[in-house]
Design an enzyme around this catalytic site. Structure first.
Site, mmCIF file in Angstrom:
data_model
loop_
_atom_site.group_PDB
_atom_site.id
_atom_site.type_symbol
_atom_site.label_atom_id
_atom_site.label_comp_id
_atom_site.label_asym_id
_atom_site.label_seq_id
_atom_site.Cartn_x
_atom_site.Cartn_y
_atom_site.Cartn_z
ATOM 1 N N TYR A 109 3.957 8.729 -11.834
ATOM 2 C CA TYR A 109 3.068 8.029 -10.890
ATOM 3 C C TYR A 109 2.252 6.971 -11.646
ATOM 4 O O TYR A 109 2.178 5.812 -11.232
ATOM 5 C CB TYR A 109 2.148 9.072 -10.253
ATOM 6 C CG TYR A 109 1.166 8.537 -9.239
ATOM 7 C CD1 TYR A 109 1.593 8.048 -8.008
ATOM 8 C CD2 TYR A 109 -0.210 8.547 -9.492
ATOM 9 C CE1 TYR A 109 0.682 7.581 -7.062
ATOM 10 C CE2 TYR A 109 -1.124 8.085 -8.562
ATOM 11 C CZ TYR A 109 -0.670 7.599 -7.343
ATOM 12 O OH TYR A 109 -1.572 7.138 -6.411
ATOM 13 N N ALA A 110 1.649 7.374 -12.765
ATOM 14 C CA ALA A 110 0.790 6.467 -13.538
ATOM 15 C C ALA A 110 1.585 5.262 -14.041
ATOM 16 O O ALA A 110 1.099 4.122 -14.004
ATOM 17 C CB ALA A 110 0.166 7.217 -14.707
ATOM 18 N N ALA A 111 2.811 5.505 -14.495
ATOM 19 C CA ALA A 111 3.635 4.408 -15.030
ATOM 20 C C ALA A 111 3.946 3.389 -13.938
ATOM 21 O O ALA A 111 3.842 2.175 -14.147
ATOM 22 C CB ALA A 111 4.929 4.964 -15.624
ATOM 23 N N ASN A 155 0.807 -1.223 0.000
ATOM 24 C CA ASN A 155 0.000 0.000 0.000
ATOM 25 C C ASN A 155 0.844 1.278 0.000
ATOM 26 O O ASN A 155 0.416 2.299 -0.537
ATOM 27 C CB ASN A 155 -0.922 -0.028 1.230
ATOM 28 C CG ASN A 155 -1.584 1.306 1.487
ATOM 29 O OD1 ASN A 155 -2.486 1.705 0.766
ATOM 30 N ND2 ASN A 155 -1.126 2.020 2.522
ATOM 31 N N LYS A 167 2.267 2.871 -11.163
ATOM 32 C CA LYS A 167 1.039 2.210 -10.704
ATOM 33 C C LYS A 167 0.529 1.224 -11.763
ATOM 34 O O LYS A 167 -0.058 0.193 -11.420
ATOM 35 C CB LYS A 167 -0.030 3.252 -10.369
ATOM 36 C CG LYS A 167 0.307 4.089 -9.136
ATOM 37 C CD LYS A 167 0.336 3.246 -7.883
ATOM 38 C CE LYS A 167 0.419 4.047 -6.600
ATOM 39 N NZ LYS A 167 0.389 3.215 -5.395
ATOM 40 N N SER A 184 -3.737 2.807 -8.716
ATOM 41 C CA SER A 184 -4.459 4.079 -8.778
ATOM 42 C C SER A 184 -5.223 4.145 -10.088
ATOM 43 O O SER A 184 -4.796 3.591 -11.104
ATOM 44 C CB SER A 184 -3.476 5.242 -8.721
ATOM 45 O OG SER A 184 -4.130 6.422 -9.109
#
Ligand code: NAD
Length: 231
Positions: free
Chosen positions: A137-139, A72, A141, A124
């Site tokens: 961040y997107a990569a 987490n 996640k 996310s």
């Protein structure tokens, strides 16, 4: 006793989940960056292999096994790509993707031997719908999706399930520095016009690790107040 390691459980989603699972009778090991004077807790920086190994060894020493791993701990990172520093790429990738993978690798042998395990990765919604200026961040996640699906296949025969939860905007310290104007803009595009509460994620985790959910593996569940389907 079923032993659970929840990374990043000193606040937000992780702290709420620790509370919910403890009330169900699970034995919880918590981590976070804050110094807290509580049992079964380690203050640790999880953007580093040595600390992750130390964490694993501490939990094994105290509990003997990790039956459920909840990856987490994570950091939101917002910046146009040309301004992202190399050291930020390294830190955020380690924390959000590499260390969850490494901790999973450390836990799996014992889970296989016990023929029981539950692994939950907190991703996310930014990973599946995309978010301008949050590509790092997107990569990281999105990487959790691939890990989840492949490991679900690899571990299926051992009664180990691996799933991903992709929260939308959740009311936690992670988003506490967003000003009122920006919050209103965010809510404008969330179909339910509200922030998710941490307990909603915790209750989904409680279900995913339960025996009732043993057939659910390799999935990504968007818990996002409708954000993933449009605005
Ligand atoms: P939070 O800031 O309340 O909690 C984050 C936890 O991770 C804390 O315990 C913190 O100590 C720990 N952590 C952060 N950086 C760390 C590091 N370098 N080393 C060790 N521990 C570290 O945030 P939250 O909203 O509860 O976030 C939990 C997870 O949910 C994160 O992975 C986040 O990406 C994800 N998430 C949150 C939202 C949201 O809107 N809040 C949305 C989607 C996904």
């Amino acid at each position: 006793m079923i032993n659970v390691l929840i990374t990043g459980s000193s606040s937000g989603i992780g702290a709420e989940t620790a509370k919910v699972l403890e009330a169900k009778g699970y034995r919880i090991f918590r981590t976070g960056r804050k110094q807290l004077d509580i049992d079964h807790y380690l203050s640790i920086d999880l953007s580093c292999f040595e600390h992750a190994k130390m964490l694993y060894e501490n939990v094994i020493q105290e509990f003997g096994s990790i039956d459920i791993l909840i990856n987490n701990a994570g950091e939101y990172y917002y910046s146009p790509i040309e301004r992202v520093h190399d050291y930020d790429i390294e830190r955020v990738t380690l924390l959000n993707l590499t260390i969850p993978y490494y901790l999973t690798a450390l836990c799996v042998s014992q889970m296989k031997e016990k023929r029981f395990g539950r692994i939950i990765n907190i991703s996310s919604i930014s990973a599946s719908v995309g978010e301008a200026n949050a590509s790092l961040y997107a990569a990281t996640k999105a990487g959790l999706f691939g890990m989840t699906k492949s490991l679900a296949l690899e571990l299926a025969q051992y009664n180990i399930t691996v799933n991903c939860i992709s929260p939308g905007w959740v009311e936690t310290p992670l988003i506490s520095d967003i000003n009122e104007e920006d919050r209103a803009e965010i809510l404008d595009v969330v179909p339910q016009r509200r922030f998710i509460k941490p307990i909603e994620i915790s209750n989904l985790i409680k279900y995913l690790i339960s025996d009732e959910a043993k057939g659910l593996t390799g999935q990504n569940i968007n818990l996002c107040a409708g954000l993933s389907v449009g605005s």
